[in-house]
Design a protein around this motif. Structure first.
Motif, PDB file in Angstrom:
ATOM      1  N   ASN A  42      29.515 -60.479 -44.527  1.00  0.00           N
ATOM      2  CA  ASN A  42      29.467 -59.040 -44.743  1.00  0.00           C
ATOM      3  C   ASN A  42      29.319 -58.736 -46.228  1.00  0.00           C
ATOM      4  N   LEU A  43      28.327 -57.907 -46.550  1.00  0.00           N
ATOM      5  CA  LEU A  43      28.210 -57.381 -47.907  1.00  0.00           C
ATOM      6  C   LEU A  43      28.922 -56.036 -47.913  1.00  0.00           C
ATOM      7  N   VAL A  44      29.974 -55.928 -48.707  1.00  0.00           N
ATOM      8  CA  VAL A  44      30.871 -54.779 -48.666  1.00  0.00           C
ATOM      9  C   VAL A  44      30.675 -53.916 -49.910  1.00  0.00           C
ATOM     10  N   PRO A  68      23.732 -52.073 -40.784  1.00  0.00           N
ATOM     11  CA  PRO A  68      22.390 -52.636 -40.965  1.00  0.00           C
ATOM     12  C   PRO A  68      22.438 -54.159 -41.081  1.00  0.00           C
ATOM     13  N   GLU A  69      21.509 -54.814 -40.384  1.00  0.00           N
ATOM     14  CA  GLU A  69      21.405 -56.270 -40.464  1.00  0.00           C
ATOM     15  C   GLU A  69      20.393 -56.692 -41.520  1.00  0.00           C
ATOM     16  N   TRP A  70      19.383 -55.872 -41.740  1.00  0.00           N
ATOM     17  CA  TRP A  70      18.465 -56.072 -42.858  1.00  0.00           C
ATOM     18  C   TRP A  70      17.788 -54.752 -43.180  1.00  0.00           C
ATOM     19  N   GLY A 110      22.566 -53.010 -36.263  1.00  0.00           N
ATOM     20  CA  GLY A 110      23.245 -53.650 -35.149  1.00  0.00           C
ATOM     21  C   GLY A 110      23.940 -52.651 -34.246  1.00  0.00           C
ATOM     22  N   GLY A 111      24.513 -53.163 -33.147  1.00  0.00           N
ATOM     23  CA  GLY A 111      25.169 -52.303 -32.182  1.00  0.00           C
ATOM     24  C   GLY A 111      26.371 -51.568 -32.734  1.00  0.00           C
ATOM     25  N   HIS A 150      33.509 -50.227 -47.263  1.00  0.00           N
ATOM     26  CA  HIS A 150      32.910 -50.399 -45.948  1.00  0.00           C
ATOM     27  C   HIS A 150      31.846 -51.494 -45.996  1.00  0.00           C
ATOM     28  N   VAL A 151      31.483 -51.991 -44.813  1.00  0.00           N
ATOM     29  CA  VAL A 151      30.437 -53.008 -44.712  1.00  0.00           C
ATOM     30  C   VAL A 151      29.082 -52.320 -44.855  1.00  0.00           C
ATOM     31  N   GLU A 152      28.342 -52.697 -45.874  1.00  0.00           N
ATOM     32  CA  GLU A 152      27.044 -52.098 -46.144  1.00  0.00           C
ATOM     33  C   GLU A 152      25.915 -52.868 -45.469  1.00  0.00           C
ATOM     34  N   ARG A 153      26.060 -54.173 -45.358  1.00  0.00           N
ATOM     35  CA  ARG A 153      25.002 -54.999 -44.794  1.00  0.00           C
ATOM     36  C   ARG A 153      25.621 -56.229 -44.135  1.00  0.00           C
ATOM     37  N   ARG A 154      25.148 -56.569 -42.934  1.00  0.00           N
ATOM     38  CA  ARG A 154      25.562 -57.815 -42.289  1.00  0.00           C
ATOM     39  C   ARG A 154      24.488 -58.852 -42.570  1.00  0.00           C
ATOM     40  N   VAL A 155      24.866 -59.948 -43.226  1.00  0.00           N
ATOM     41  CA  VAL A 155      23.915 -60.911 -43.758  1.00  0.00           C
ATOM     42  C   VAL A 155      23.911 -62.163 -42.893  1.00  0.00           C
TER      43      VAL A 155
END
Length: 499
Positions: free
Chosen positions: A143-145, A9-11, A4-5, A157-162
């Motif tokens: 958010n997967l943290v 990572p979004e996926w 993402g911006g 930290h945020v590892e993945r935006r789900v």
């Protein structure tokens, strides 16, 4: 991976190809990309070029491949076709080739199906698709943290935006997550607990997190060479890992021959407990075996590991040298893949004749001695081979085996202790003459710091061919092992009667 911006990572996905594929390029396509890769070649230089179409949301849209390709050095194209340049740089005279491949029509793509439902304070395995349900979610993302442990050198930290779907469900591919501790949070930072995949408000961070662990897999065969002509055609495979109830895919690639097809695998595993049929994964036929209560379980030498065994009828396979690939069904994308060798012999001809140039060896302490190994009866040369030796007891000499033929690749291994020593060597992609060939040597050494003798002492070394296949990949009949005597001398030791 899509980022993402804000850099999160979004996926991130792993795409099954049925082989060990290394991505070398990515081509822009409408609403996505085309990944360009090449398989790791297990037997030689030739590989398979692979192309995977990926949509902007991460779903796979198509796969296609081209066999007998050499190293890819450049690729250009679009979502409809690609032009690829390859080179064979391992030959004395390097050669290059340019070819074009048309891609199949892209499909809509299939989203991931959940394979495991996490629970706080418990573990899931890396590679599983993790399913979450957020019935009270107030946002369309979570958010997967990544949560640092005691010895981790990073900040939370945020590892993945789900993305949460219209059905309040979300699936995370854990294959690209590093093993470690994770928690789920809302965009506002509220920590959520998870119980069998269902997300609810949590009281604190420690009780909400779950762990992603790696499933390590190790496989081997009880005997690499199976002589199906003798009537004993069962091959036993041992799988060592942390789990005891899971499923594996098994495939068999043949050296200088076709991989085992669906019919051959179906016949080979017909009587195997837990055999669940033959499937097609990544373009190849694989046998699925469900490992569980029906299989013998014993402790492994690894920490918290278990050995499980299953057998297959090697007689159902064509004679040849095979690379068995065993992959955990739900964690293979996370690295739970291992290989071992199986040689299926069906020859009814006379065994090869093996001679050692010296029927006995004398080795002074601090030195080494060797003998050449010659094989006769090679009607079709040597395409690949393996030989080994072993020693037990004193004197505690060391062993080294060397296969010295014109071949693409070689390997060797050995071990030593005061109780026993072993040595083995193999070569692949051989190109030898027919008839009688000196294939290598066996070396025995008596190191001063490991061998202590007074005068002369003897021991016995057992030597043999593990397997030999011809240049077209057909195994020869193998003779029995043979023993030879090693005498270790110590010229500096006091002799009886010396003053």
């Amino acid at each position: 991976m899509r980022v993402g911006g804000d850099g999160v990572p979004e996926w991130s996905r792993v795409y099954e190809t049925g082989a060990e594929t290394r991505v070398v390029d990515a081509l822009a396509a409408e609403d996505g990309v085309v990944l360009v890769g090449a398989d790791r070649a297990p037997w030689g230089d030739d590989s398979t070029a692979r192309f995977v179409g990926v949509a902007a949301n991460g779903t796979e849209r198509f796969q296609t491949s081209r066999a007998d390709s050499t190293r890819i050095v450049a690729a250009t194209g679009s979502g409809e076709s690609a032009t690829v340049a390859t080179t064979n740089y391992l030959e004395p005279n390097a050669s290059s080739d340019v070819w074009t491949v048309d891609f199949p029509e892209a499909a809509a793509g299939t989203p991931l199906d959940a394979e495991a439902a996490p629970t706080s304070n418990e573990s899931v395995y890396r590679g599983q698709a993790l399913g979450f349900e957020a019935p009270n979610a107030s946002a369309d993302t979570l958010n997967l943290v990544a949560v640092p442990g005691e010895y981790d050198d990073f900040q939370r930290h945020v590892e993945r935006r789900v993305c949460v779907g219209d059905d309040d469900r979300a699936v995370v591919d854990s294959a690209t997550l590093a093993p470690g501790t994770y928690a789920v949070e809302t965009p506002d930072g509220e920590v959520l607990a998870v119980d069998d995949g269902e997300l609810t408000a949590a009281s604190d961070n420690e009780t909400a997190a779950f762990e992603v662990v790696r499933q390590a897999l190790r496989v081997g065969t009880e005997s690499t060479f199976v002589d199906a002509a003798s009537g004993d055609a069962n091959a036993t495979v041992t799988v060592a890992t942390e789990r005891t109830n899971y499923s594996v895919y098994v495939s068999a690639d043949r050296f200088r021959g076709d991989a085992a097809g669906a019919d051959a695998l179906r016949d080979a595993f017909a009587d195997t407990p837990g055999f669940a049929g033959v499937e097609r994964v990544g373009g190849r036929a694989v046998a699925r075996v469900d490992l569980g209560p029906a299989h013998e379980v014993s402790p492994s030498d690894g920490f918290h590991r278990w050995n499980q065994r299953f057998s297959l009828s090697a007689d159902a396979l064509d004679a040849g040298l095979y690379r068995l690939r065993v992959a955990s069904v739900d964690t293979r994308d996370g690295g739970a893949v291992a290989t071992t060798r199986l040689v299926v012999g069906k020859s009814t001809a006379e065994p090869l004749n093996v001679t050692l140039e010296n029927e006995s060896l004398t080795v002074p302490v601090g030195n080494e001695s060797s003998t050449n190994v010659t094989v006769a009866g090679l009607s079709e040369g040597v395409g690949a081979m393996s030989m080994s030796a072993r020693r037990a007891g004193d004197p505690a000499v060391s062993l080294q085996a060397n296969v010295d033929i014109d071949a693409d690749r070689g390997e060797g291994s050995g071990s030593w202790s005061d109780r026993e020593a072993t040595a083995s060597a193999a070569a692949f992609g051989g190109n030898t003459s027919d008839g009688t060939v000196t294939v290598g040597e066996l070396e025995v050494s008596a190191r001063e710091r490991t061998v202590s003798v007074d005068g002369n002492e003897t021991n016995t070394v057992t030597f043999g061919l593990d397997w030999v296949v011809s240049e077209d990949g057909t195994p020869y009949a193998i003779p029995d092992e043979q023993a030879f005597t090693v005498t270790v001398t110590n010229e500096t030791a006091p002799q009886d009667g010396a003053s």
